[in-house]
Design an enzyme around this catalytic site. Structure first.
Site, short mmCIF file in Angstrom:
data_model
loop_
_atom_site.label_atom_id
_atom_site.label_comp_id
_atom_site.label_asym_id
_atom_site.label_seq_id
_atom_site.Cartn_x
_atom_site.Cartn_y
_atom_site.Cartn_z
N GLY A 155 43.99 42.11 25.06
CA GLY A 155 44.23 42.39 26.48
C GLY A 155 45.32 41.47 26.96
O GLY A 155 46.15 41.00 26.17
N ARG A 156 45.31 41.18 28.25
CA ARG A 156 46.34 40.31 28.81
C ARG A 156 46.27 38.92 28.17
O ARG A 156 47.28 38.34 27.78
CB ARG A 156 46.14 40.14 30.31
CG ARG A 156 46.24 41.42 31.09
CD ARG A 156 45.91 41.15 32.55
NE ARG A 156 45.54 42.38 33.21
CZ ARG A 156 44.32 42.91 33.17
NH1 ARG A 156 43.33 42.28 32.56
NH2 ARG A 156 44.08 44.05 33.77
N ILE A 157 45.04 38.38 28.12
CA ILE A 157 44.90 37.00 27.65
C ILE A 157 45.20 36.91 26.15
O ILE A 157 45.97 36.05 25.71
CB ILE A 157 43.49 36.45 27.97
CG1 ILE A 157 43.26 36.45 29.49
CG2 ILE A 157 43.32 35.04 27.41
CD1 ILE A 157 41.82 36.18 29.93
N ARG A 238 33.30 35.19 26.37
CA ARG A 238 31.94 35.02 26.87
C ARG A 238 31.09 34.56 25.69
O ARG A 238 31.25 35.06 24.56
CB ARG A 238 31.38 36.33 27.42
CG ARG A 238 31.90 36.73 28.80
CD ARG A 238 31.44 35.79 29.91
NE ARG A 238 31.94 36.16 31.23
CZ ARG A 238 33.06 35.72 31.77
NH1 ARG A 238 33.84 34.88 31.13
NH2 ARG A 238 33.42 36.12 32.99
N GLU A 267 24.75 29.50 29.01
CA GLU A 267 25.34 28.48 29.88
C GLU A 267 24.45 28.18 31.07
O GLU A 267 23.91 29.14 31.63
CB GLU A 267 26.69 28.98 30.41
CG GLU A 267 27.79 28.80 29.44
CD GLU A 267 29.07 29.50 29.89
OE1 GLU A 267 29.42 29.42 31.07
OE2 GLU A 267 29.69 30.14 29.04
N HIS A 285 33.35 25.91 30.44
CA HIS A 285 33.86 27.16 31.03
C HIS A 285 34.96 26.86 32.05
O HIS A 285 34.90 27.32 33.20
CB HIS A 285 32.70 27.96 31.66
CG HIS A 285 32.98 29.44 31.73
ND1 HIS A 285 31.99 30.40 31.56
CD2 HIS A 285 34.12 30.12 31.94
CE1 HIS A 285 32.53 31.61 31.68
NE2 HIS A 285 33.83 31.47 31.90
#
Ligand code: GLV
Ligand code: GLV
Length: 319
Positions: A155-157, A238, A267, A285
């Protein structure tokens, strides 16, 4: 006047935009609300600005009431929101894509470098007074230039991580995604491979998929067994995408070399044993925690709420 509830204090740029138009209440305490507190707080509101730590499900929509129009999540991931229930209740859901891409990609690269170069361990060694003499063979780790970077989820990241790895660090890039991206391949000289092939052939593996039923424990015991013994796994997506018990086993048995993790399965709890391992770098995070990204996320949430409450389609509606 429409009412907006903001579930935690966030950068004020977005709060101020909302205050110009609506009655705004911000959770005065910088603490994650319990389900009961959240249900009570959102009663009668037209918009909720939620954080990734707020589980927004049917119960919350029911508690809010039928006037609720939008939940604007202060995150790009929105696995904390039951989008199907939202749609059944005619509530729009938005996220914050694009504005945290650089921040998260920088963080993934930072974790990669930190694990490879034992930055945290070495810093601790100095602070603890262990640096008595220069060590010809201390803190040895892999060089990064010329190695293979496997990006899981383009994706973008993921694309930005691939770009930095390729143009900044001279890495060869392999990627896996549900779809091939030929333009990207030309741009970055990246090669598409099936997931198992990416895992087998990469020196660094960086995960950038959303959490979905199909990506839960995508990286499990079997997948670790395919990876190189020298491999470093980075997860800024995640926690549940990686089976943490299998990860601990893989690290302890030296099936892989190390890991850099910004996200965890439960988390903020850590799986026992993880923090005792020297070959991991852990961050709470914070991948999107640049001043620029968090300001932009705050503003984007506000713009989505303003659009929804003015009868327009918010720019960042999720499907
Ligand atoms: C952070 O994890 C986000 O999804 O924005
Ligand atoms: C999220 O912004 C992604 O597309 O990676």
């Amino acid at each position: 006047m429409s009412k907006v509830y903001i579930a935690r204090p966030i950068p004020e740029i977005g709060i101020n935009l909302l205050k110009e138009k609506f009655e705004v209440e911000v959770n005065p305490e910088n603490k994650v609300l319990s389900k009961e507190e959240l249900k009570e707080a959102v009663k009668g509101t037209d918009a909720i600005l939620s954080l990734l730590t707020d589980k927004i499900d049917r119960e919350v929509f029911d508690a809010a009431g039928n006037q609720l129009k939008i939940v604007a999540n202060y995150a790009v991931g929105f696995d904390n929101i039951d989008v199907e229930s939202a749609h059944q209740k005619n509530v729009m859901v938005t996220n914050t894509p694009g504005v945290l891409t650089e921040a998260v990609a920088e963080h993934a690269i930072t974790l990669m470098l930190s694990v490879a170069k034992s930055i945290i361990e070495a810093d601790k060694y100095i602070r603890e007074g262990e640096y008595k003499q220069w060590e010809p063979m201390g803190f040895l780790g892999p060089q990064i230039t010329g190695k293979t970077l496997g990006v899981v989820g383009l994706g973008r990241i993921g694309s930005m991580v691939a770009k930095i790895g390729h143009s900044g660090l001279g890495m060869n890039v392999l990627y896996y995604d549900v779809k091939k991206n030929e333009d990207f391949e030309k741009d970055v000289d990246a090669k598409f491979s099936e997931l198992d092939e990416v895992l087998k052939n990469s020196d660094f593996v960086s995960i950038h998929v959303p959490l979905l039923p199909s990506t839960k424990h995508l990286i499990n015991k079997e997948k670790f067994s395919l990876m190189k013994k020298t491999a470093i796994l980075i997860n800024t997506s995640r926690g549940p995408v990686v089976d943490e018990s299998a990860l601990i086993e893989a690290l302890k048995s030296k099936q892989i070399w190390g890991a850099g993790l910004d996200v965890f399965e439960n988390e903020p709890e850590l799986i026992p044993g993880l923090a005792d391992l020297p070959n991991v770098v852990l961050t709470p995070h914070t991948a999107s925690a640049t001043i620029e990204a968090r300001d932009a996320m705050s503003k984007m949430c506000a713009e989505n709420i303003i659009a929804a409450l003015s009868g327009q389609t918010p720019p960042n509606l999720v499907k």
